[in-house]
Design a protein around this motif. Structure first.
Motif, mmCIF file in Angstrom:
data_model
loop_
_atom_site.group_PDB
_atom_site.id
_atom_site.type_symbol
_atom_site.label_atom_id
_atom_site.label_comp_id
_atom_site.label_asym_id
_atom_site.label_seq_id
_atom_site.Cartn_x
_atom_site.Cartn_y
_atom_site.Cartn_z
ATOM 1 N N PRO A 75 -4.270 19.262 -8.315
ATOM 2 C CA PRO A 75 -5.293 18.291 -7.890
ATOM 3 C C PRO A 75 -4.692 16.966 -7.435
ATOM 4 O O PRO A 75 -4.931 15.912 -8.031
ATOM 5 N N LEU A 76 -3.899 16.984 -6.370
ATOM 6 C CA LEU A 76 -3.339 15.743 -5.841
ATOM 7 C C LEU A 76 -4.383 15.019 -4.995
ATOM 8 O O LEU A 76 -5.226 15.640 -4.337
ATOM 9 N N ASP A 77 -4.327 13.693 -5.014
ATOM 10 C CA ASP A 77 -5.258 12.863 -4.248
ATOM 11 C C ASP A 77 -4.819 12.868 -2.788
ATOM 12 O O ASP A 77 -3.752 12.350 -2.446
ATOM 13 N N LEU A 78 -5.649 13.428 -1.907
ATOM 14 C CA LEU A 78 -5.326 13.559 -0.487
ATOM 15 C C LEU A 78 -6.180 12.667 0.406
ATOM 16 O O LEU A 78 -6.185 12.825 1.622
ATOM 17 N N ASN A 79 -6.893 11.718 -0.170
ATOM 18 C CA ASN A 79 -7.853 10.912 0.590
ATOM 19 C C ASN A 79 -7.340 9.501 0.846
ATOM 20 O O ASN A 79 -8.098 8.522 0.816
ATOM 21 N N GLY A 80 -6.044 9.384 1.124
ATOM 22 C CA GLY A 80 -5.426 8.075 1.242
ATOM 23 C C GLY A 80 -5.898 7.230 2.403
ATOM 24 O O GLY A 80 -5.907 6.001 2.296
ATOM 25 N N ALA A 81 -6.301 7.828 3.512
ATOM 26 C CA ALA A 81 -6.747 7.029 4.656
ATOM 27 C C ALA A 81 -8.041 6.285 4.314
ATOM 28 O O ALA A 81 -8.134 5.060 4.479
ATOM 29 N N ALA A 82 -9.036 7.014 3.835
ATOM 30 C CA ALA A 82 -10.319 6.391 3.493
ATOM 31 C C ALA A 82 -10.156 5.382 2.370
ATOM 32 O O ALA A 82 -10.782 4.313 2.374
ATOM 33 N N GLN A 83 -9.295 5.699 1.402
ATOM 34 C CA GLN A 83 -9.119 4.794 0.270
ATOM 35 C C GLN A 83 -8.343 3.544 0.663
ATOM 36 O O GLN A 83 -8.569 2.468 0.098
ATOM 37 N N LEU A 119 0.853 -1.187 0.000
ATOM 38 C CA LEU A 119 0.000 0.000 0.000
ATOM 39 C C LEU A 119 0.889 1.237 0.000
ATOM 40 O O LEU A 119 1.502 1.581 1.014
ATOM 41 N N VAL A 120 0.990 1.909 -1.139
ATOM 42 C CA VAL A 120 1.821 3.097 -1.272
ATOM 43 C C VAL A 120 0.937 4.313 -1.029
ATOM 44 O O VAL A 120 0.031 4.603 -1.831
ATOM 45 N N HIS A 121 1.194 5.023 0.054
ATOM 46 C CA HIS A 121 0.325 6.134 0.443
ATOM 47 C C HIS A 121 0.759 7.412 -0.275
ATOM 48 O O HIS A 121 1.348 8.331 0.316
ATOM 49 N N GLY A 122 0.455 7.440 -1.549
ATOM 50 C CA GLY A 122 0.819 8.582 -2.361
ATOM 51 C C GLY A 122 -0.013 8.645 -3.625
ATOM 52 O O GLY A 122 -0.789 7.731 -3.939
ATOM 53 N N ASP A 123 0.153 9.744 -4.339
ATOM 54 C CA ASP A 123 -0.481 9.953 -5.634
ATOM 55 C C ASP A 123 0.586 9.725 -6.692
ATOM 56 O O ASP A 123 1.617 10.412 -6.697
ATOM 57 N N PRO A 124 0.391 8.776 -7.609
ATOM 58 C CA PRO A 124 1.429 8.514 -8.613
ATOM 59 C C PRO A 124 1.720 9.703 -9.510
ATOM 60 O O PRO A 124 2.757 9.743 -10.161
ATOM 61 N N ALA A 125 0.822 10.692 -9.542
ATOM 62 C CA ALA A 125 1.099 11.905 -10.313
ATOM 63 C C ALA A 125 2.176 12.762 -9.633
ATOM 64 O O ALA A 125 2.797 13.604 -10.283
#
Length: 388
Positions: free
Chosen positions: A359-367, A167-173
């Protein structure tokens, strides 16, 4: 229906970044109706992991120095073989009593090699369980790049043998695993990006400050706080400063810094409303740790980053440089922390317009919680089909 059980191992050694990120994830798992037990191996930190999360505290260890070259116990003494053996036995006993559906191991095998004495036996114990749980490693998006020969190959072998998910807690962008772990292609089928584990959108602040300076949860921020207090005396008195030292600064150091604070500068060990303070601030001054950067990105304020580089650390510098290229931060090397240079940088950044956030994805906990729930549901469906 019984709740799915999660056994979540986290070891913080110097700061509290690993514990803070794991706690955000654990909270999201509880909100998705998982029963979470967090096994913590570091010194206790008030407020973590939070309400609704069961905890097991192993006999605590911490980094022996800023370079992570050894382990010490809660009294600061070097750990003994007997101490480590007892920790290992307690950890494996906790696993068996928990009988989890999911085991999450924070950082290992990509990091936390100091804990191999208990984590390799833990993985063997998991493999021997009659009902083997899903096993995942919980990983920040940018890794330490200083690796000895053979380390990356060893990591790949452990992932292949013992782990179902990376589980990589990041945005690949923003950052991809292969950029700081070149052998990522060999485990590509197990890698899942969750998004950055940022806090929820903050509330409106009750207090507003022009500059918020934070040293994180570690014990290495004294220089940053001291230089910031001196810089505040060089800048207009009308500027309001909030300086947060973190919980691990020795009381004598805190008292000395507090005595030197100029008018308009408030010094605090901790602020429960830190996220909202950032949302109301014109500028954040901090190190470039994962959690602090996530806080800043969520708040949308300008950022002056001083990456932590002791012991050859590269992770914070890599993150800070990427943010600077996106126009979201200015980077000041640790050796450049003088009151004069800091005052110049703060003054220049306060004169800039507020940065536009990408627009980075910041919802890593819920996801993360959603990914684990979906994976378990798929495996349960496969087992039901095979037994029909």
């Amino acid at each position: 229906m019984n709740k799915r059980r999660v056994f979540f191992y986290v070891q913080h050694l110097l700061g509290i970044g690993h514990l803070a990120r794991a706690s955000r994830i654990a909270k999201a798992l509880v909100e998705r109706d998982f029963d979470v037990t967090m096994v913590m191996g570091g010194l206790p930190v008030p407020g973590f992991p939070g309400e609704g999360i069961k905890t097991i505290a192993l006999p605590a260890v911490a980094a022996g120095d800023r370079g992570f070259s050894g382990l010490s116990d809660a009294a600061g003494d070097p750990v003994t073989p007997a101490f480590l053996e007892r920790r290992k036995d307690l950890l494996i006993d906790a696993l068996r009593r928990s009988d989890p559906d999911v085991v999450i191991i924070e950082a290992f095998p990509f990091g936390r090699r100091q804990m191999r004495f208990e984590l390799l036996p833990l993985l063997d114990a998991i493999a021997a369980m009659e009902r083997r749980p899903l096993v995942a490693t919980s990983l920040r998006d940018i890794l330490q790049e200083r690796l000895k020969p053979g380390r990356a190959e060893e990591t790949v072998a452990l992932v292949r043998e013992h782990f179902d998910l990376v589980l990589v807690h990041g945005d690949p962008a923003f950052a991809r695993l292969q950029e700081t772990f070149p052998l990522a292609g060999e485990i590509e089928g197990k890698v899942v990006y969750t998004g950055l584990v940022a806090p929820p959108p903050p509330e409106q602040p009750n207090e507003k400050f022009d500059v918020v300076v934070s040293a994180g949860g570690g014990a290495v921020g004294k220089e940053l706080i001291g230089a910031s207090l001196a810089a505040a005396r060089l800048l207009p008195d009308a500027l309001r400063w909030c300086l947060v030292t973190g919980p691990n600064l020795p009381p004598s150091d805190f008292d000395a810094l507090s005595a030197s604070a100029p008018a308009g500068a408030g010094l605090f060990r901790f602020r429960q409303d830190f996220a909202s303070l950032l949302a109301g601030a014109r500028l954040s001054v901090s190190q470039a740790g994962y959690n602090t950067v996530c806080d800043v990105l969520r708040a949308g304020c300008a950022s002056l980053l001083i990456p932590f580089v002791a012991g050859g650390e590269t992770e914070q510098s890599t993150r800070a440089d990427r943010l600077e290229k996106l126009g979201l931060a200015t980077v000041l090397p640790e050796e450049g922390i003088t009151p004069q240079e800091l005052a110049l940088r703060v003054e220049a950044m306060l004169a800039r317009p507020k940065p536009a956030m990408p627009p980075l994805d910041l919802n890593g906990a819920a996801q993360t919680a959603m990914i684990l729930a979906d994976r378990l549901s798929r495996e349960e469906a496969v087992r039901s089909f095979r037994s029909a």
